[in-house]
Design a protein around this motif. Structure first.
Motif, PDB file in Angstrom:
ATOM      1  N   SER A 185       0.827  -1.204   0.000  1.00 29.17           N
ATOM      2  CA  SER A 185       0.000   0.000   0.000  1.00 29.17           C
ATOM      3  C   SER A 185       0.861   1.253   0.000  1.00 29.17           C
ATOM      4  O   SER A 185       2.023   1.223   0.400  1.00 29.17           O
ATOM      5  N   TRP A 186       0.244   2.334  -0.417  1.00 34.82           N
ATOM      6  CA  TRP A 186       0.784   3.676  -0.227  1.00 34.82           C
ATOM      7  C   TRP A 186      -0.127   4.373   0.785  1.00 34.82           C
ATOM      8  O   TRP A 186      -1.346   4.398   0.618  1.00 34.82           O
ATOM      9  N   VAL A 187       0.506   4.955   1.780  1.00 32.59           N
ATOM     10  CA  VAL A 187      -0.199   5.648   2.853  1.00 32.59           C
ATOM     11  C   VAL A 187       0.453   7.010   3.016  1.00 32.59           C
ATOM     12  O   VAL A 187       1.678   7.111   2.953  1.00 32.59           O
ATOM     13  N   ARG A 188      -0.325   8.038   3.233  1.00 32.85           N
ATOM     14  CA  ARG A 188       0.274   9.354   3.399  1.00 32.85           C
ATOM     15  C   ARG A 188      -0.135   9.973   4.728  1.00 32.85           C
ATOM     16  O   ARG A 188      -1.143   9.600   5.328  1.00 32.85           O
ATOM     17  N   GLN A 189       0.685  10.929   5.138  1.00 30.28           N
ATOM     18  CA  GLN A 189       0.418  11.644   6.378  1.00 30.28           C
ATOM     19  C   GLN A 189       0.825  13.100   6.225  1.00 30.28           C
ATOM     20  O   GLN A 189       1.984  13.386   5.921  1.00 30.28           O
ATOM     21  N   ALA A 190      -0.107  13.987   6.440  1.00 30.73           N
ATOM     22  CA  ALA A 190       0.172  15.409   6.449  1.00 30.73           C
ATOM     23  C   ALA A 190       0.506  15.838   7.872  1.00 30.73           C
ATOM     24  O   ALA A 190       0.090  15.171   8.832  1.00 30.73           O
ATOM     25  N   PRO A 191       1.239  16.924   8.024  1.00 30.66           N
ATOM     26  CA  PRO A 191       1.602  17.378   9.370  1.00 30.66           C
ATOM     27  C   PRO A 191       0.376  17.562  10.259  1.00 30.66           C
ATOM     28  O   PRO A 191      -0.597  18.209   9.859  1.00 30.66           O
ATOM     29  N   GLY A 192       0.403  16.972  11.422  1.00 29.28           N
ATOM     30  CA  GLY A 192      -0.688  17.122  12.375  1.00 29.28           C
ATOM     31  C   GLY A 192      -1.910  16.284  12.087  1.00 29.28           C
ATOM     32  O   GLY A 192      -2.917  16.398  12.787  1.00 29.28           O
ATOM     33  N   LYS A 193      -1.826  15.446  11.060  1.00 34.19           N
ATOM     34  CA  LYS A 193      -2.983  14.628  10.694  1.00 34.19           C
ATOM     35  C   LYS A 193      -2.627  13.151  10.782  1.00 34.19           C
ATOM     36  O   LYS A 193      -1.470  12.772  10.891  1.00 34.19           O
TER      37      LYS A 193
END
Length: 118
Positions: free
Chosen positions: A35-43
């Motif tokens: 999988s590809w998973v993303r994370q934005a700052p603070g989220k």
């Protein structure tokens, strides 16, 4: 030792494209979904896309449908994410993650940062 090494992140203008890569080592890549998973700052973590071990089954987050394409080359132990028509948003780190036999994620890469901004 399992290793997942992402690359391809960059600063790109809205409407542009990027291709992320994730090179895997230390396990039989062709046996596992990825999988590809993303994370934005603070989220929190957000699943972007997933692909089965053979590469013939995929799923996408609604935000990625029609714009992103996940693929894999099992001969090269590499996972890809082609991202087109990128939308303006702040930085996010994209991780590739290996699915375990229990359907959770047991290994993660170090991430690659994508920023879409003019």
């Amino acid at each position: 030792e399992v290793q997942l090494v992402e690359s391809g992140g960059d600063l790109v203008q809205p409407g542009g494209s990027l291709r992320l890569s994730c090179v895997a080592a230390g396990f039989t890549f062709s046996d596992y979904a990825m999988s590809w998973v993303r994370q934005a700052p603070g989220k929190g973590l957000e699943l972007v896309s997933a692909i089965n071990s053979g590469g013939d089954g995929t799923l996408y987050a609604d935000s990625a449908k029609g714009r992103f394409t996940i693929s894999r080359d099992n001969a090269k132990n590499t996972l890809y994410l082609q991202m087109n028509r990128l939308k303006p948003e702040g930085p996010a780190v994209y991780y590739c993650a290996k699915k375990s036999n229990n359907d959770d994620y047991d290994y993660w890469g170090q991430g690659t940062q994508v920023t879409v901004s003019s």
